[in-house]
Every structure is written in C-alpha cells, then in structure tokens.
Design a protein around this motif. Structure first.
Motif: not given
Length: 98
Positions: A80-98
């Motif tokens: 019906e609809r699709v929403e696209i937003r930028r995303w900041r990868k802060a944590y992924l698989d327990g690893r910090s990207y900050l």
C-alpha cells in the motif's frame, strides 16, 4: 549511509504475499551483500502483520528506492505504501559504530 525501508501491505493481501514469497526470498539472497537486516513485521502472536522492514547499506536514497522497486513483492503490487528513511548505524551485532 544506511537506509530503513518499511513496507505496508495492502489490506487483504496475505495470499498475494504467500504466493510471491519464494521469488522474494530469491531476491533477498541476491542482494544480501547490501542487507544489514530485513524481515516481516509480526503481530504479538506471531501472525503476519502485513509488511516488512529492510535496513540496507547503500549510499543514496535512489539506490534504496531501486532495491525496493526490484523486489518481487513491490512488482506484484503488494504494498500500500513504502517509507524510506536514512538510518544512523549506532550499534549492530553488539558493536558500537559511534
């Protein structure tokens, strides 16, 4: 820059989702190098909630749009609809990207 893509199925389209799921899974395998995460949205009881979430590793909104538009679910008119937003990868698989 990663993007989140949230999809919302049209009402009453579960049969269309089920019928096209095999082609959708083949597509996801083909683009797995650009998927940080993806999956169907579920209700608390585990039943289908009518949509999905993709977190994709692409550089531009245009690339994110192209990925979802190439998805067999998109091509058969499931959404019906699709929403696209930028995303900041802060944590992924327990690893910090900050």
């Amino acid at each position: 820059m990663p993007y989140m893509i949230e999809t919302f199925d049209k009402a009453g389209s579960l049969d269309l989702r089920k019928a096209n799921r095999p082609e959708h899974l083949v597509y996801l395998d083909r683009i797995k190098d650009r998927l940080l995460a993806c999956g169907a949205k579920l209700n608390d009881d585990g039943s289908d909630a009518g949509g999905g979430l993709y977190v994709v590793d692409v550089e531009t909104r245009a690339e994110a749009e192209a990925l979802i538009q190439a998805d067999p679910f998109f091509k058969v008119g499931l959404f019906e609809r699709v929403e696209i937003r930028r995303w900041r990868k802060a944590y992924l698989d327990g690893r910090s990207y900050l």
